[in-house]
Design an enzyme around this catalytic site. Structure first.
Site, short mmCIF file in Angstrom:
data_model
loop_
_atom_site.label_atom_id
_atom_site.label_comp_id
_atom_site.label_asym_id
_atom_site.label_seq_id
_atom_site.Cartn_x
_atom_site.Cartn_y
_atom_site.Cartn_z
N TYR A 115 -18.74 29.41 6.35
CA TYR A 115 -19.48 29.91 5.19
C TYR A 115 -18.75 31.10 4.59
CZ TYR A 115 -23.73 27.31 6.51
OH TYR A 115 -24.64 26.34 6.81
N TYR A 154 -19.79 23.36 12.69
CA TYR A 154 -19.34 24.70 13.09
C TYR A 154 -20.02 25.12 14.39
CZ TYR A 154 -23.59 26.27 10.55
OH TYR A 154 -24.87 26.43 10.10
N ARG A 164 -23.22 22.98 15.40
CA ARG A 164 -24.15 22.40 14.43
C ARG A 164 -23.54 21.14 13.81
NH1 ARG A 164 -28.02 24.33 11.61
NH2 ARG A 164 -28.72 22.23 12.05
N HIS A 167 -24.26 19.76 7.76
CA HIS A 167 -25.55 19.81 7.07
C HIS A 167 -25.44 20.60 5.79
CE1 HIS A 167 -25.38 23.46 9.55
NE2 HIS A 167 -26.06 24.03 8.57
N HIS A 169 -27.96 22.97 3.33
CA HIS A 169 -29.25 23.65 3.21
C HIS A 169 -29.83 23.39 1.82
CE1 HIS A 169 -28.82 26.29 6.84
NE2 HIS A 169 -27.54 26.01 6.65
FE LIG Z 1 -25.95 26.06 8.16
#
Ligand SMILES: [Fe+2]
Length: 249
Positions: A115, A154, A164, A167, A169
């Protein structure tokens, strides 16, 4: 339900939204998701009737939306690295009616699983051509469409060797605060999904599977990008599960 017998006749008439069925929304306490242990309420929840402050909500008109913000691959001078995808679907209410002109925000990691955020110190490259945020309004049929790149998996610190699944959000307002939804969309066939404590917070199998998009030939563009379809239900028995309250991973 507890407390409903105390509602005034006017408040009863305003109770417009059906409550979710048990198990179809994440449990507040799901110990495999370690953060939920501190975040979960320790006392029983108080039943709140839907009043005017729950059945109304903010309205976002076209003037508050950047029409180019649906395409996350065109926010910089060059194209982001990664597998181009189209993510589209419909937003409907508990009775299957389209929710028109509602604002959808999305945010996601880049193709390497990173991110653009100071709290993300994962040792993976940032992409100078990818911010990872977009928004759009649904059309007259409740449809939406985003163009982006597939986010990478990640690692996170929940447990040893925790990763994870890929995905995206989603945050939606819908017509009222009672229909507010923050959730995560997953990709079909991702081998990490069955091991993900956040995905598994929702006990109901059908509701949980509703968080996984499906591959869509209709929106797949020849020589360009794959299409994924993700429908969202705001409120009621078929409601798309909310992300764990306070969850941000
Ligand atoms: Fe996330």
């Amino acid at each position: 339900m507890r407390g409903s017998e105390k509602e005034s006749p006017a408040a009863t008439r305003l109770a417009a939204y059906r409550r979710p069925q048990p198990g179809t929304q994440p449990k507040h306490l799901h110990p495999p998701y370690v953060s939920s242990i501190k975040r979960a309420p320790s006392k029983a929840l108080i039943y709140l009737p839907h009043t005017i402050s729950e059945i109304t909500g903010p309205v976002f008109g076209a003037e508050s939306v950047d029409v180019k913000a649906f395409d996350l691959t065109k926010q910089h001078s060059g194209e982001p690295v990664g597998e181009r995808i189209v993510v589209s679907g419909r937003v409907i209410d508990e009775d299957g009616r389209p929710i028109r002109a509602t604002l959808i925000d999305i945010w996601q990691a880049n193709a390497a699983g990173r991110y653009l955020h100071k709290n993300d110190q994962h040792d993976a490259p940032l992409d100078p051509n990818f911010t990872g945020m977009g928004h759009t309004l649904t059309d007259s049929e409740g449809r939406y469409r985003f163009v982006t790149v597939r986010p990478g998996a990640y690692p996170w610190k929940n447990h040893y060797n925790a990763w994870r699944p890929s995905h995206i959000h989603f945050s939606l307002f819908g017509p009222a605060f009672a229909t507010r939804l923050v959730t995560q969309m997953y990709f079909p066939g991702d081998p990490l999904i069955p091991f993900d404590p956040i995905f598994n917070c929702t006990a109901d199998e059908k509701a949980r599977q509703g968080l996984i998009s499906f591959f869509d030939w209709e929106t797949t563009i020849p020589d360009r990008s794959l299409g994924y379809h993700f429908d969202i239900v705001l409120g009621g028995r078929e409601a798309t599960p909310m992300e764990m309250p306070g969850g941000r991973r």
